[in-house]
Scaffold this motif. Structure first.
Motif, short mmCIF file in Angstrom:
data_model
loop_
_atom_site.label_atom_id
_atom_site.label_comp_id
_atom_site.label_asym_id
_atom_site.label_seq_id
_atom_site.Cartn_x
_atom_site.Cartn_y
_atom_site.Cartn_z
N SER A 1 0.84 -1.21 0.00
CA SER A 1 0.00 0.00 0.00
C SER A 1 0.87 1.25 0.00
O SER A 1 0.59 2.21 -0.71
CB SER A 1 -0.90 0.05 1.24
OG SER A 1 -1.65 -1.11 1.31
N MET A 2 1.93 1.23 0.81
CA MET A 2 2.78 2.42 0.89
C MET A 2 3.45 2.71 -0.46
O MET A 2 3.68 3.86 -0.81
CB MET A 2 3.84 2.25 1.97
CG MET A 2 4.66 3.50 2.20
SD MET A 2 5.64 3.39 3.69
CE MET A 2 6.95 2.33 3.15
N CYS A 3 3.75 1.66 -1.21
CA CYS A 3 4.46 1.83 -2.48
C CYS A 3 3.53 1.90 -3.68
O CYS A 3 4.00 1.98 -4.82
CB CYS A 3 5.44 0.67 -2.69
SG CYS A 3 6.67 0.58 -1.40
N SER A 4 2.25 1.89 -3.43
CA SER A 4 1.31 1.88 -4.56
C SER A 4 1.35 3.22 -5.30
O SER A 4 1.73 4.26 -4.74
CB SER A 4 -0.11 1.61 -4.07
OG SER A 4 -0.56 2.73 -3.32
N PHE A 5 0.96 3.17 -6.56
CA PHE A 5 0.91 4.38 -7.37
C PHE A 5 0.03 5.43 -6.68
O PHE A 5 0.39 6.60 -6.59
CB PHE A 5 0.35 4.03 -8.77
CG PHE A 5 0.30 5.20 -9.70
CD1 PHE A 5 1.39 5.51 -10.49
CD2 PHE A 5 -0.83 6.01 -9.76
CE1 PHE A 5 1.36 6.61 -11.34
CE2 PHE A 5 -0.87 7.11 -10.60
CZ PHE A 5 0.23 7.41 -11.39
N GLU A 6 -1.12 4.97 -6.20
CA GLU A 6 -2.09 5.91 -5.59
C GLU A 6 -1.46 6.62 -4.39
O GLU A 6 -1.56 7.83 -4.26
CB GLU A 6 -3.34 5.13 -5.11
CG GLU A 6 -4.19 4.53 -6.23
CD GLU A 6 -3.49 3.39 -6.99
OE1 GLU A 6 -2.67 2.67 -6.37
OE2 GLU A 6 -3.75 3.25 -8.20
N LYS A 7 -0.79 5.85 -3.54
CA LYS A 7 -0.20 6.44 -2.33
C LYS A 7 0.97 7.38 -2.68
O LYS A 7 0.99 8.54 -2.28
CB LYS A 7 0.28 5.31 -1.40
CG LYS A 7 1.06 5.74 -0.19
CD LYS A 7 0.17 6.31 0.88
CE LYS A 7 0.98 6.79 2.07
NZ LYS A 7 0.15 7.36 3.12
N LEU A 8 1.92 6.83 -3.45
CA LEU A 8 3.13 7.63 -3.74
C LEU A 8 2.81 8.88 -4.55
O LEU A 8 3.35 9.96 -4.28
CB LEU A 8 4.17 6.78 -4.49
CG LEU A 8 4.85 5.65 -3.71
CD1 LEU A 8 5.87 4.94 -4.59
CD2 LEU A 8 5.54 6.16 -2.45
N SER A 9 1.94 8.75 -5.53
CA SER A 9 1.69 9.90 -6.41
C SER A 9 0.97 11.04 -5.68
O SER A 9 0.98 12.17 -6.14
CB SER A 9 0.90 9.47 -7.65
OG SER A 9 -0.36 8.97 -7.26
N ARG A 10 0.32 10.73 -4.54
CA ARG A 10 -0.39 11.78 -3.80
C ARG A 10 0.45 12.43 -2.71
O ARG A 10 0.00 13.36 -2.04
CB ARG A 10 -1.66 11.19 -3.18
CG ARG A 10 -2.71 10.94 -4.23
CD ARG A 10 -3.97 10.37 -3.65
NE ARG A 10 -4.79 9.83 -4.74
CZ ARG A 10 -5.61 8.80 -4.63
NH1 ARG A 10 -5.75 8.20 -3.47
NH2 ARG A 10 -6.31 8.38 -5.66
N LEU A 11 1.64 11.93 -2.49
CA LEU A 11 2.49 12.54 -1.45
C LEU A 11 2.98 13.91 -1.91
O LEU A 11 3.30 14.10 -3.09
CB LEU A 11 3.70 11.64 -1.17
CG LEU A 11 3.43 10.28 -0.53
CD1 LEU A 11 4.73 9.46 -0.48
CD2 LEU A 11 2.86 10.45 0.86
N GLU A 12 3.08 14.81 -0.98
CA GLU A 12 3.51 16.17 -1.29
C GLU A 12 4.84 16.18 -2.06
O GLU A 12 4.99 16.85 -3.08
CB GLU A 12 3.63 16.96 0.03
CG GLU A 12 4.15 18.37 -0.08
CD GLU A 12 3.29 19.26 -0.97
OE1 GLU A 12 2.10 18.97 -1.15
OE2 GLU A 12 3.84 20.24 -1.52
N VAL A 13 5.80 15.36 -1.59
CA VAL A 13 7.13 15.36 -2.23
C VAL A 13 7.04 14.92 -3.69
O VAL A 13 7.77 15.44 -4.55
CB VAL A 13 8.13 14.48 -1.45
CG1 VAL A 13 7.71 13.01 -1.44
CG2 VAL A 13 9.52 14.58 -2.03
N ASN A 14 6.13 14.01 -3.99
CA ASN A 14 6.04 13.51 -5.36
C ASN A 14 5.11 14.37 -6.23
O ASN A 14 5.14 14.28 -7.45
CB ASN A 14 5.60 12.05 -5.36
CG ASN A 14 6.65 11.15 -4.73
OD1 ASN A 14 7.85 11.44 -4.82
ND2 ASN A 14 6.22 10.09 -4.07
N LYS A 15 4.28 15.19 -5.57
CA LYS A 15 3.42 16.10 -6.35
C LYS A 15 4.17 17.37 -6.72
O LYS A 15 4.08 17.88 -7.81
CB LYS A 15 2.17 16.47 -5.52
CG LYS A 15 1.09 15.42 -5.58
CD LYS A 15 -0.28 15.94 -5.22
CE LYS A 15 -0.32 16.53 -3.82
NZ LYS A 15 -1.67 16.72 -3.30
N ASN A 16 4.92 17.88 -5.74
CA ASN A 16 5.52 19.21 -5.94
C ASN A 16 7.04 19.28 -5.85
O ASN A 16 7.63 20.32 -6.08
CB ASN A 16 4.91 20.21 -4.95
CG ASN A 16 3.43 20.39 -5.22
OD1 ASN A 16 3.04 20.55 -6.38
ND2 ASN A 16 2.61 20.30 -4.19
#
Ligand code: PAP
Length: 336
Positions: free
Chosen positions: A267-282
């Motif tokens: 779950s932590m490594c899923s696309f949904e989780k990672l892509s929504r993290l602040e670091v990966n968004k911005n």
């Protein structure tokens, strides 16, 4: 707790001067190599059978000359856009999980996977001290036959991932196009990039030779090289997380499995989780000190078969035919 070693240390002035001198020598050497136009309109150079950008090649030449692994190092290897980011996240989470017990903070929540598992030919080539020695994980896009000899002759393990060639091409083209557009530069037309890809000219191409190099090595050294595909990993991520753990000599205990540790990592490594993290968004990634890439570009769709939204069925069939012909007799059949 995870290591608190600083992730970056500055090179001293002697080292910096030496690097500049080396870069000059590499550039001289590059000027003698065959060239082609790359996806960003930059030059690609043919070196030891594969196409590289100048920045990439400089890093590769440097590590071929200087890099020495730790005997326990594990490399995540791939051709670009085949699932590197996801595999890095999974391998990192699996390997560091025991340090996290009792803590809810994984580096993956605050750092892009490429910053958790640095690239040999980019971050490490620029500054060998960037790596956290307590986490024996590095990554590379370098083809097997071009890896530094020190890695080939070591006991280091390698986890390789590849992906359907059509999805890989589309992912590559979308990535470079978005990157170009973010700089207000017109991207290369899809048809032109497609033609190049089919002729073997893409970053680290020919794609089929990259895949075949690791495939053959995995047959020869199965205990050293684990060969995975994006599609199979999607189909059964839990089995792959366990396979990764076993390969990295940190199998999940029965207790961990019963406590849902495997599922937590997935779950932590899923696309949904990672892509929504602040670091990966911005956030931005600095593979090259002069170019910052938006982390969000590494999280586009994460789907199988998206090629059909960009390529005609004829284009798809052409790539399939090429791959079939190139992989013939190797025993490898990539999932589509
Ligand atoms: P890189 O080689 O430049 O690091 P890489 O991570 O291999 O890129 O490939 C990016 C692809 O992986 C993207 O695919 P797409 O363009 O078809 O969407 C990206 O969306 C996908 N990806 C990134 N993170 C994940 C993830 N956690 N799960 C599944 N797919 C992912």
């Amino acid at each position: 707790m995870e290591s608190s070693l600083p992730s970056t240390q500055i090179l001293d002035s002697g080292e910096s001067a030496e690097r500049k001198n080396e870069a000059k020598n590499y550039n001289e050497m590059m000027s003698t190599l065959p060239k082609a136009k790359g996806l960003r309109g930059n030059d690609y150079y043919l070196y030891q059978g594969f196409w590289y950008s100048s920045f990439f090649l400089e890093g590769l030449m440097s590590v071929q000359e200087h890099f020495n692994p730790q005997s326990t190092d594990i490399f995540v290897a791939s051709s670009p856009k085949t699932g590197t980011t996801w595999l890095k996240a999974l391998a990192f989470a699996v390997l560091t999980r025991s340090r996290l017990s009792g803590s809810t903070t994984s580096s993956l929540l605050i750092k892009m996977p490429h910053d958790c598992v640095p690239f040999l030919e980019f971050q490490v080539a620029q500054n060998p001290r960037i790596r956290d020695l307590a986490v024996p994980l590095l990554s590379t896009h370098v083809p097997y036959s071009c890896l530094p000899k020190s890695i080939i002759s070591s006991s280091c393990k390698i986890i390789y991932i590849c992906r359907d060639a059509k999805d890989t091409f589309v992912s590559l083209w979308c990535f470079f196009s978005a990157h170009q557009m973010s700089k207000n530069v017109e991207p290369l037309p899809l048809e032109e990039a497609f033609e190049m890809f089919c002729n073997g000219i893409s970053i680290l191409g020919p794609y089929w030779d990259h895949v075949l190099g690791y495939w053959r090595a995995s047959l020869e050294f199965p205990e050293k090289i684990l060969f995975l595909t994006y599609e199979e990993m999607k189909k059964d991520t839990a089995a792959h997380a366990k396979k990764l753990a076993e390969f990295m000599d940190c199998s999940f205990t029965l207790e961990e499995e019963e406590e849902g540790e495997v599922q937590k990592i997935i779950s932590m490594c899923s696309f949904e989780k990672l892509s929504r993290l602040e670091v990966n968004k911005n956030g931005k990634l600095h593979l090259d000190t002069s170019i910052a890439i938006q982390n969000s570009l590494y999280f586009r769709k994460g789907e199988i078969g998206d090629w059909a939204n960009h390529l005609t069925p004829e284009m798809g069939a052409r790539i399939d035919d090429i791959m079939e012909q190139k992989l013939k007799g190797s025993g490898l059949k990539l999932p589509r």
